[in-house]
Write an enzyme that holds these catalytic residues in place. Structure first.
Site, short mmCIF file in Angstrom:
data_model
loop_
_atom_site.label_atom_id
_atom_site.label_comp_id
_atom_site.label_asym_id
_atom_site.label_seq_id
_atom_site.Cartn_x
_atom_site.Cartn_y
_atom_site.Cartn_z
N ASP A 246 0.81 -1.21 0.00
CA ASP A 246 0.00 0.00 0.00
C ASP A 246 0.85 1.26 0.00
O ASP A 246 1.72 1.44 0.84
CB ASP A 246 -0.91 -0.01 1.24
CG ASP A 246 -1.85 1.18 1.25
OD1 ASP A 246 -2.68 1.28 0.33
OD2 ASP A 246 -1.75 2.00 2.18
N THR A 247 0.57 2.14 -0.96
CA THR A 247 1.16 3.47 -0.97
C THR A 247 0.22 4.38 -1.75
O THR A 247 -0.55 3.91 -2.59
CB THR A 247 2.57 3.47 -1.60
OG1 THR A 247 3.15 4.76 -1.45
CG2 THR A 247 2.52 3.08 -3.07
N VAL A 297 -7.36 7.38 -6.12
CA VAL A 297 -6.43 8.41 -5.66
C VAL A 297 -7.25 9.66 -5.36
O VAL A 297 -7.74 10.33 -6.26
CB VAL A 297 -5.34 8.73 -6.71
CG1 VAL A 297 -4.50 9.93 -6.25
CG2 VAL A 297 -4.45 7.51 -6.95
N CYS A 303 -8.92 12.18 2.74
CA CYS A 303 -7.80 12.45 1.83
C CYS A 303 -7.88 13.86 1.26
O CYS A 303 -8.94 14.30 0.81
CB CYS A 303 -7.82 11.43 0.69
SG CYS A 303 -6.37 11.53 -0.37
#
Length: 479
Positions: A246-247, A297, A303
């Site tokens: 995970d990144t 993303v 986020c």
């Protein structure tokens, strides 16, 4: 495969709010005729994966979600010894009975109040030498001195039954019981677990996600820094069932090298990796050795990537494109982020996701790791935060020297403190799972799909205006 209503995808990208599913002729008569299991190797029997967020994924969450067919991914900043303890705990849990909070007779009311809300069933079991002697409810603690011993307020009139009793029988026994929770014991009288009436119903609806030995499943994440192979091997030896690399930016050489290193170990576990939002990124991760690609993303509630960098992609279009690319290579994708309603789960699955990853939505439940707090209006909430936030970065870099730790903390891309209120009608994660799976099952009946593969094959999706999305909202207060 899923198609657009007018036969052509629009020339711009779409979020979940931008689209809707058109009903089709259906021969699926009942929601219970729909199979929600997935074929991506994760072992889930419902398409729900709990995101590897520290504010969401802990052992209580892992046990509860796996019992209902989903799987939790433990966060990458959890030390290996803690992972081992969590995995051992989850795999020792019963497939039907809930693990209750327990108290000793001389524990205080203050102790009870701090622990009761760690579980959604709302009771703590008072035990003496391993045997239950009473139940403590929140109502029992109200108006009582907080130093009072729980033995003095415990309810002793409750339903008991031997472990192994059929859930339907437990349901019937609880019909007129003063406490809506049954205490089940082993042959020697020691506590085996508890089961509520709702839990008894759920036991007949859901199929637990289990490993080859019949134990509950659990996954864990690893980052792309350091000796990724050694960390992955340690996680495998700890007993996890799924590995996730995970990144935030999965389409980079460092991620591909990490995938290759872990894949070369041949650990015999499904390997998910991400995050990406393009067909090219999906293909690169699968060719490097991933079985599943995480897609998303910037859509997550915690986020700030899109606002900080301008980088990302509307999630529905990202899932649609990446799922198509994965299918061509025999791989799968998880739709990660942006899930706020059951319809979003259905849309992600219609677009081709095999599982949907949920984080912040589940932070506001009894089973998430945080302590239950109350605001000035006495409404319950829990704190949530993003895994790229300053708070998470500080925790993850604790072993670094102070200078490097401070430097990394300057580059956070997430919210460090957010309040996720507990829905008074759906305070437990199982309540939300009921909400989600009920919606997805109904979607399948509208589309004429008896399983998730057919949902993707038969779905017809249209594009709507903001007013179209608003029209679909119920108006409980009238207009």
């Amino acid at each position: 495969m899923m198609r657009f209503l007018d036969g052509h995808p629009p020339g711009y990208d779409l979020t979940y709010n931008d689209v809707f599913i058109v009903p089709n002729r259906s021969e699926v008569a009942s929601r219970f005729d729909v199979d929600l299991s997935t074929a991506d190797g994760s072992g889930t029997t419902i398409p729900v994966v709990v995101a590897n967020m520290t504010a969401v994924a802990g052992r209580r969450m892992a046990e509860t979600v796996a019992r209902r067919g989903g799987i939790v991914i433990l966060p990458q900043d959890l030390p290996i010894p803690a992972v081992k303890q969590t995995v051992a705990f989850v795999k020792s849990r019963d497939l039907v009975l809930d693990t209750p909070v327990t108290l000793a007779p001389d524990d205080s009311v203050s102790d009870a109040m701090a622990l009761i809300h760690k579980r959604a069933h709302g009771v703590a079991v008072v035990i003496l030498e391993g045997r239950p002697i009473g139940l403590v409810r929140e109502s029992s603690c109200l108006g009582v001195d907080r130093f009072t011993r729980v033995r003095d307020i415990a309810v002793t009139d409750y339903v008991t039954a031997p472990a192994g009793t059929e859930p339907r029988k437990i349901f019937d026994l609880l019909e007129h019981a003063p406490v809506d929770v049954a205490v089940l014991t082993d042959a020697d009288g020691t506590l085996a677990g508890v089961l509520s009436r709702t839990g008894a119903i759920r036991a007949g609806i859901y199929t637990p996600a289990t490993d080859s030995a019949g134990r509950l499943r659990i996954g864990a994440a690893v980052g792309i820094n350091g000796d990724v192979g050694a960390k992955a091997r340690a996680l495998a030896e700890a007993g996890v069932d799924v590995l996730v690399i995970d990144t935030a930016h999965g389409h980079q050489v460092k991620t591909l090298d990490a995938i290759k290193a872990v894949s070369a170990l041949d650990l015999g576990l499904p390997l998910a990796a991400g995050n990406v939002v393009s067909a090219e990124g999906t293909r690169d991760l699968l060719k490097a050795g991933a079985n599943v690609v995480k897609v998303g993303v910037g859509p997550g509630a915690m986020c700030t990537t899109r606002m900080m960098t301008g980088v990302g992609r509307p999630q529905f279009s990202a899932v649609l494109e990446c799922a198509s690319a994965a299918r061509q290579l025999g791989g799968h994708i998880w739709a990660d982020g942006g899930i706020r309603h059951p319809r979003d789960v259905a849309l992600a699955l219609a677009a081709g996701a095999s599982n949907v990853m949920i984080g912040s939505w589940f932070a506001g439940t009894y089973e998430s790791p945080g302590d239950l707090m109350r605001d000035r209006d006495d409404q319950p909430y829990k704190e949530s935060y993003g895994m790229a936030s300053k708070r998470a970065v500080v925790a993850r870099t604790g072993a670094d020297n102070p200078f490097d730790r401070a430097r990394k903390a300057l580059f956070e891309e997430g919210i460090s403190t957010s309040r996720m209120g507990l829905d008074p009608d759906r305070g437990g994660v199982e309540d939300l799972i009921d909400h989600i799976t009920s919606g997805v099952r109904s979607t399948c009946t509208y589309v004429g799909a008896s399983n998730l593969a057919e949902l993707h094959e038969r779905a017809v999706v249209g594009v709507q205006s903001g007013a179209g999305f608003a029209e679909g909202h119920p108006l409980p207060a009238g207009w």
